[in-house]
Design a protein around this motif. Structure first.
Motif, PDB file in Angstrom:
ATOM      1  N   ASN A   1     -11.268   3.748   1.757  1.00 17.18           N
ATOM      2  CA  ASN A   1     -10.992   4.177   3.128  1.00 17.18           C
ATOM      3  C   ASN A   1     -10.000   3.254   3.831  1.00 17.18           C
ATOM      4  O   ASN A   1      -9.286   3.676   4.734  1.00 17.18           O
ATOM      5  N   TYR A   2      -9.965   2.002   3.399  1.00 19.32           N
ATOM      6  CA  TYR A   2      -9.108   1.025   4.065  1.00 19.32           C
ATOM      7  C   TYR A   2      -7.624   1.291   3.825  1.00 19.32           C
ATOM      8  O   TYR A   2      -6.779   0.747   4.533  1.00 19.32           O
TER       9      TYR A   2
ATOM     10  N   THR B   1      -0.276   7.017  -9.448  1.00 15.94           N
ATOM     11  CA  THR B   1      -1.086   5.813  -9.653  1.00 15.94           C
ATOM     12  C   THR B   1      -1.142   4.917  -8.412  1.00 15.94           C
ATOM     13  O   THR B   1      -1.859   3.915  -8.415  1.00 15.94           O
ATOM     14  N   ILE B   2      -0.395   5.253  -7.380  1.00 21.62           N
ATOM     15  CA  ILE B   2      -0.354   4.401  -6.179  1.00 21.62           C
ATOM     16  C   ILE B   2      -1.748   4.233  -5.585  1.00 21.62           C
ATOM     17  O   ILE B   2      -2.165   3.114  -5.270  1.00 21.62           O
TER      18      ILE B   2
ATOM     19  N   ILE C   1      -6.501   0.803  -4.352  1.00 19.61           N
ATOM     20  CA  ILE C   1      -7.938   0.521  -4.379  1.00 19.61           C
ATOM     21  C   ILE C   1      -8.206  -0.774  -5.145  1.00 19.61           C
ATOM     22  O   ILE C   1      -8.996  -1.614  -4.710  1.00 19.61           O
ATOM     23  N   ALA C   2      -7.517  -0.965  -6.266  1.00 17.88           N
ATOM     24  CA  ALA C   2      -7.694  -2.198  -7.039  1.00 17.88           C
ATOM     25  C   ALA C   2      -7.294  -3.427  -6.213  1.00 17.88           C
ATOM     26  O   ALA C   2      -8.006  -4.436  -6.219  1.00 17.88           O
TER      27      ALA C   2
ATOM     28  N   LEU D   1       0.828  -1.207   0.000  1.00 20.45           N
ATOM     29  CA  LEU D   1       0.000   0.000   0.000  1.00 20.45           C
ATOM     30  C   LEU D   1       0.862   1.256   0.000  1.00 20.45           C
ATOM     31  O   LEU D   1       0.460   2.294  -0.510  1.00 20.45           O
ATOM     32  N   CYS D   2       2.044   1.153   0.595  1.00 20.00           N
ATOM     33  CA  CYS D   2       3.016   2.240   0.519  1.00 20.00           C
ATOM     34  C   CYS D   2       4.320   1.639   0.006  1.00 20.00           C
ATOM     35  O   CYS D   2       5.006   0.926   0.753  1.00 20.00           O
TER      36      CYS D   2
END
Length: 189
Positions: free
Chosen positions: A145-146, A175-176, A181-182, A42-43
């Protein structure tokens, strides 16, 4: 401290139970960081800092918002003065206050004011994570939100120079969020 065992100075009346609670909070946060933030990528910048033990995790046991602001002040000063090769970023975790996201979101204004009061604008920024995190104009169950949900209310203090350096070495940072989200849509809540 770096890598996860530091706590704010203990309040009077704390003891083994509080240390066990602190250890649990740090371990839960560590698992979230390893499995969600790093594990799901996610990061994309988190892993390098984490594996080098440059993430400071501090649990605040402040009984009121003034105490949490004092802990934030202490951590801002610490991070600003720390050698980046020793401490790159800080997670200030508060498991006892700000359980409601709206209250936490309001507190973020005070956190930003604290950065300004220490003349750290452009030096350190504060990112927010919360178990009920909700972006503006989204439903509480919106999967996006997650990306900012954590086990406990958490203030992430980041060096802006580190962010700039990380972004320079990573193509298409814009695009991160869409990729995150995908990924989350694929695995579900």
């Amino acid at each position: 401290m770096v890598g996860g065992r530091d706590t704010a100075p203990p309040e009077s009346g704390t003891g083994m139970r509080t240390q066990m609670q602190t250890d649990t909070v740090i371990e839960t946060t560590r698992l979230w960081l390893e499995k969600a933030v790093i594990g799901l990528n996610l990061c994309p910048f988190a892993k390098a800092v984490y594996v080098k033990n440059r993430v400071r995790m501090v649990v605040s046991s402040a009984p009121h918002l003034d105490g949490l602001l004092e802990d934030l002040d202490r951590e801002l000063v610490y991070l600003a003065g720390a050698d980046p090769s020793e401490c790159e970023t800080t997670l200030l975790i508060h498991p006892h206050l700000l359980a409601e996201f709206e209250d936490f979101n309001d507190f973020m204004q005070l956190a930003e004011a604290a950065v300004a009061e220490h003349d750290l604008e452009g030096v350190i920024q504060v990112a927010s994570f919360h178990p009920q995190f909700q972006f503006a104009d989204t439903a509480p169950t919106d999967i996006g939100n997650y990306t900012n949900r954590a086990p406990y209310p958490t203030l992430h203090l980041l060096r802006e120079a580190s962010i700039t350096k990380a972004i320079e070495g990573y193509p298409n940072t814009e695009t991160i969020y869409q990729r995150n989200i995908a990924v989350l849509q694929e695995i579900g809540t």
